[in-house]
Every structure is written in C-alpha cells, then in structure tokens.
Design a protein around this motif. Structure first.
Motif, PDB file in Angstrom:
ATOM      1  N   PHE A  32       1.967 -15.866  12.565  1.00 25.42           N
ATOM      2  CA  PHE A  32       2.286 -14.508  12.669  1.00 25.42           C
ATOM      3  C   PHE A  32       1.811 -13.794  14.131  1.00 25.42           C
ATOM      4  O   PHE A  32       1.056 -14.234  14.889  1.00 25.42           O
ATOM      5  CB  PHE A  32       1.820 -13.651  11.428  1.00 25.42           C
ATOM      6  N   ASN A  33       2.583 -12.599  14.132  1.00 21.94           N
ATOM      7  CA  ASN A  33       2.276 -11.670  15.029  1.00 21.94           C
ATOM      8  C   ASN A  33       2.000 -10.173  14.446  1.00 21.94           C
ATOM      9  O   ASN A  33       3.194  -9.922  13.599  1.00 21.94           O
ATOM     10  CB  ASN A  33       3.569 -11.400  16.411  1.00 21.94           C
ATOM     11  N   LEU A  34       0.973  -9.548  14.501  1.00 20.39           N
ATOM     12  CA  LEU A  34       0.950  -8.395  13.925  1.00 20.39           C
ATOM     13  C   LEU A  34       0.397  -7.365  15.039  1.00 20.39           C
ATOM     14  O   LEU A  34      -0.242  -7.599  15.929  1.00 20.39           O
ATOM     15  CB  LEU A  34      -0.237  -8.187  12.716  1.00 20.39           C
ATOM     16  N   ASN A  35       1.196  -6.096  14.835  1.00 20.10           N
ATOM     17  CA  ASN A  35       1.108  -5.179  16.133  1.00 20.10           C
ATOM     18  C   ASN A  35       1.100  -3.913  15.710  1.00 20.10           C
ATOM     19  O   ASN A  35       2.053  -3.428  14.652  1.00 20.10           O
ATOM     20  CB  ASN A  35       2.491  -5.515  16.855  1.00 20.10           C
ATOM     21  N   THR A  36       0.243  -3.044  16.005  1.00 18.33           N
ATOM     22  CA  THR A  36       0.499  -1.659  15.757  1.00 18.33           C
ATOM     23  C   THR A  36       1.321  -0.792  16.239  1.00 18.33           C
ATOM     24  O   THR A  36       2.045   0.497  15.869  1.00 18.33           O
ATOM     25  CB  THR A  36      -0.988  -0.897  16.265  1.00 18.33           C
TER      26      THR A  36
ATOM     27  N   ASN B 295     -15.295  -6.617   6.886  1.00 14.30           N
ATOM     28  CA  ASN B 295     -15.265  -6.043   5.398  1.00 14.30           C
ATOM     29  C   ASN B 295     -15.637  -4.492   5.410  1.00 14.30           C
ATOM     30  O   ASN B 295     -16.465  -4.046   4.745  1.00 14.30           O
ATOM     31  CB  ASN B 295     -16.121  -6.614   4.629  1.00 14.30           C
ATOM     32  N   PRO B 296     -14.916  -3.464   6.225  1.00 16.42           N
ATOM     33  CA  PRO B 296     -14.926  -2.119   5.951  1.00 16.42           C
ATOM     34  C   PRO B 296     -15.025  -1.608   4.608  1.00 16.42           C
ATOM     35  O   PRO B 296     -14.232  -2.146   3.813  1.00 16.42           O
ATOM     36  CB  PRO B 296     -13.827  -1.406   7.082  1.00 16.42           C
ATOM     37  N   THR B 297     -15.842  -0.455   4.161  1.00 12.49           N
ATOM     38  CA  THR B 297     -15.867   0.199   2.848  1.00 12.49           C
ATOM     39  C   THR B 297     -14.872   1.327   2.948  1.00 12.49           C
ATOM     40  O   THR B 297     -14.603   1.925   3.936  1.00 12.49           O
ATOM     41  CB  THR B 297     -17.041   0.319   2.372  1.00 12.49           C
ATOM     42  N   GLY B 298     -14.179   1.555   1.730  1.00  5.43           N
ATOM     43  CA  GLY B 298     -13.570   2.739   1.553  1.00  5.43           C
ATOM     44  C   GLY B 298     -12.100   2.562   1.212  1.00  5.43           C
ATOM     45  O   GLY B 298     -11.623   1.340   1.207  1.00  5.43           O
ATOM     46  N   THR B 299     -11.289   3.300   1.286  1.00  7.91           N
ATOM     47  CA  THR B 299      -9.832   3.062   0.880  1.00  7.91           C
ATOM     48  C   THR B 299      -8.885   3.653   2.271  1.00  7.91           C
ATOM     49  O   THR B 299      -8.938   4.602   2.824  1.00  7.91           O
ATOM     50  CB  THR B 299      -9.172   4.033  -0.376  1.00  7.91           C
ATOM     51  N   PRO B 300      -8.418   2.559   2.955  1.00  9.08           N
ATOM     52  CA  PRO B 300      -7.642   2.544   4.206  1.00  9.08           C
ATOM     53  C   PRO B 300      -6.130   3.643   3.920  1.00  9.08           C
ATOM     54  O   PRO B 300      -5.549   2.809   3.031  1.00  9.08           O
ATOM     55  CB  PRO B 300      -7.452   1.324   4.637  1.00  9.08           C
ATOM     56  N   THR B 301      -6.176   4.432   4.627  1.00  9.21           N
ATOM     57  CA  THR B 301      -4.728   4.734   4.754  1.00  9.21           C
ATOM     58  C   THR B 301      -4.218   4.856   6.228  1.00  9.21           C
ATOM     59  O   THR B 301      -5.076   4.803   7.339  1.00  9.21           O
ATOM     60  CB  THR B 301      -4.620   6.499   4.112  1.00  9.21           C
ATOM     61  N   GLY B 302      -3.125   4.744   6.491  1.00  9.84           N
ATOM     62  CA  GLY B 302      -2.399   4.626   7.768  1.00  9.84           C
ATOM     63  C   GLY B 302      -0.917   4.350   7.803  1.00  9.84           C
ATOM     64  O   GLY B 302      -0.233   4.346   6.606  1.00  9.84           O
ATOM     65  N   THR B 303      -0.554   3.796   8.959  1.00 13.29           N
ATOM     66  CA  THR B 303       0.776   3.448   9.042  1.00 13.29           C
ATOM     67  C   THR B 303       1.128   1.762   9.116  1.00 13.29           C
ATOM     68  O   THR B 303       0.241   1.180   9.675  1.00 13.29           O
ATOM     69  CB  THR B 303       1.489   4.035  10.371  1.00 13.29           C
ATOM     70  N   ALA B 304       2.028   1.358   8.023  1.00 18.34           N
ATOM     71  CA  ALA B 304       2.339   0.149   7.997  1.00 18.34           C
ATOM     72  C   ALA B 304       2.284  -0.545   9.440  1.00 18.34           C
ATOM     73  O   ALA B 304       3.323  -0.207  10.167  1.00 18.34           O
ATOM     74  CB  ALA B 304       3.323  -0.438   7.092  1.00 18.34           C
ATOM     75  N   ALA B 305       1.669  -1.626   9.728  1.00 23.10           N
ATOM     76  CA  ALA B 305       1.995  -2.423  11.001  1.00 23.10           C
ATOM     77  C   ALA B 305       2.876  -3.642  10.620  1.00 23.10           C
ATOM     78  O   ALA B 305       2.686  -4.197   9.853  1.00 23.10           O
ATOM     79  CB  ALA B 305       0.710  -2.705  11.509  1.00 23.10           C
ATOM     80  N   PRO B 306       3.756  -3.890  11.439  1.00 29.99           N
ATOM     81  CA  PRO B 306       4.453  -5.107  11.452  1.00 29.99           C
ATOM     82  C   PRO B 306       3.968  -6.066  11.382  1.00 29.99           C
ATOM     83  O   PRO B 306       3.103  -6.349  12.443  1.00 29.99           O
ATOM     84  CB  PRO B 306       5.702  -4.683  12.423  1.00 29.99           C
ATOM     85  N   ILE B 307       4.309  -7.075  10.511  1.00 31.79           N
ATOM     86  CA  ILE B 307       3.774  -8.565  10.751  1.00 31.79           C
ATOM     87  C   ILE B 307       5.025  -9.440  10.926  1.00 31.79           C
ATOM     88  O   ILE B 307       5.892  -9.442   9.848  1.00 31.79           O
ATOM     89  CB  ILE B 307       2.887  -8.955   9.528  1.00 31.79           C
TER      90      ILE B 307
END
Length: 190
Positions: free
Chosen positions: A42-46, A101-113
């Motif tokens: 895969f390639n994942l990209n912001t 392993n960061p803690t918390g609930t992440p929010t953001g924009t889905a990055a394409p995979i």
C-alpha cells in the motif's frame, strides 16, 4: 552427476553436483515486491494539508492504526512541501517525530490508502487520518526526520503490530505552510 527423484511419483528430478551440492536456478524478489504482486502492498498519503499558527508549533500530521489481524510493515517514508512558508522562521527545517500508541480519540481527515497492485480489490484494514487532533503521547520518539524543502523519500523499516498505532508529529517553525507526508508498506501474509 547424481539425480534426486521426487518421492511423490510426479517425476520431478533435481541434479546433485560432484561436490554434493544441489543444482538450482532461482529468481530473487524482495518482500515488498512480492507483497505488491500479491496485492498486499500500500501507499498511504495525507495529500496536501495547509497548516497555520504562530511558529513554532506542533501539528499531528498523520495517524495510522493497524486494524489488520497481522503486522503492517512500513518500508518507505515520503514528505513533500509546497515551498510556501510564510511568517516566523521560514528557513529552519521541519522536524517530524513518530510516536507509538498515542492515547486519546483521534479525529481528522481520512487519508487515502491505495493498493500498489493496480486493479487489486483488497481493501486494507488500516485507519489513516491527516491533520489529527485528540491525541497525546509519552516517552521519546521512535523515529526523527528533518525536512528542509521540496520532496524527500527515504527507506525506513518499522512494524506496526496488529491493534497498535503511530502518530507522526511535525514541529513547524514558521506561521503557515502546506505539506503532505505518507508511507509505503505492506501487510504481512496471514
């Protein structure tokens, strides 16, 4: 020359040299190439994200969570800057730091995979978010990378075990800029 005959009755034979070595003809292929051929790479990209603040500040650029049942291997890291820094310190390098392993609930924009095998139907069970908020980290970074300008690509080798995650933080010295970052890698065979 001696011959070893397949004991299954299929008639396959192998040659043994006078030095008692098995004569072989082989093709070598790297594991990433093999995974790409099998539709597991895969390639994942912001994609390009504009950041703004009062420099210096830190932005959580990319979060990756491995929801697969097997390990994810990352083999390449790329960064691209659109060379549009303004305000504050525009000449100091960006500093990227990766934490596990960061803690918390992440929010953001889905990055394409994207599957690296064109036409491969496999969807990856990897969550990737760009321009992330809601996370905190402890301890020292697992990986550092300085970036001055333009596009950079480098080989990295790290494993994200099943059920674990990483966050990529960027220390930004200027007030505004636009960049993208991402990884290439593969999902281990089950």
């Amino acid at each position: 020359m001696s011959i070893i005959t397949d004991g299954t009755g299929s008639g396959y034979r192998a040659e043994v040299t006078a030095q008692n070595e098995l004569a072989v003809s082989a093709v070598s292929q790297g594991i990433y190439e093999s995974a790409a051929e099998a539709g597991r790479a895969f390639n994942l990209n912001t994609e390009a994200v504009a950041y703004s603040g009062t420099g210096p500040y830190t932005a959580d650029a990319l979060y990756v969570n491995n929801n697969e049942t097997v390990d994810v291997e990352v083999v390449g890291w790329f960064i691209g800057e659109l060379n549009n820094r303004t305000g504050g310190d525009t000449s100091t390098a960006l500093l990227f730091e990766m934490y596990g392993n960061p803690t918390g609930t992440p929010t953001g924009t889905a990055a394409p995979i994207v599957n690296r095998r064109i036409g491969a139907p496999r969807q990856f069970l990897i969550q990737a978010l760009s321009d992330v908020s809601g996370l905190s980290v402890t301890g020292s970074p697992l990986l550092y990378q300085y970036h001055y300008s333009g596009r950079g690509f480098g080989t990295v080798n790290f494993t994200i075990p099943a059920g674990q995650s990483i966050v990529l933080k960027c220390n930004i010295p200027c007030n505004t800029l636009t960049f993208y970052t991402g990884f290439t890698g593969y999902v281990r065979a089950e």
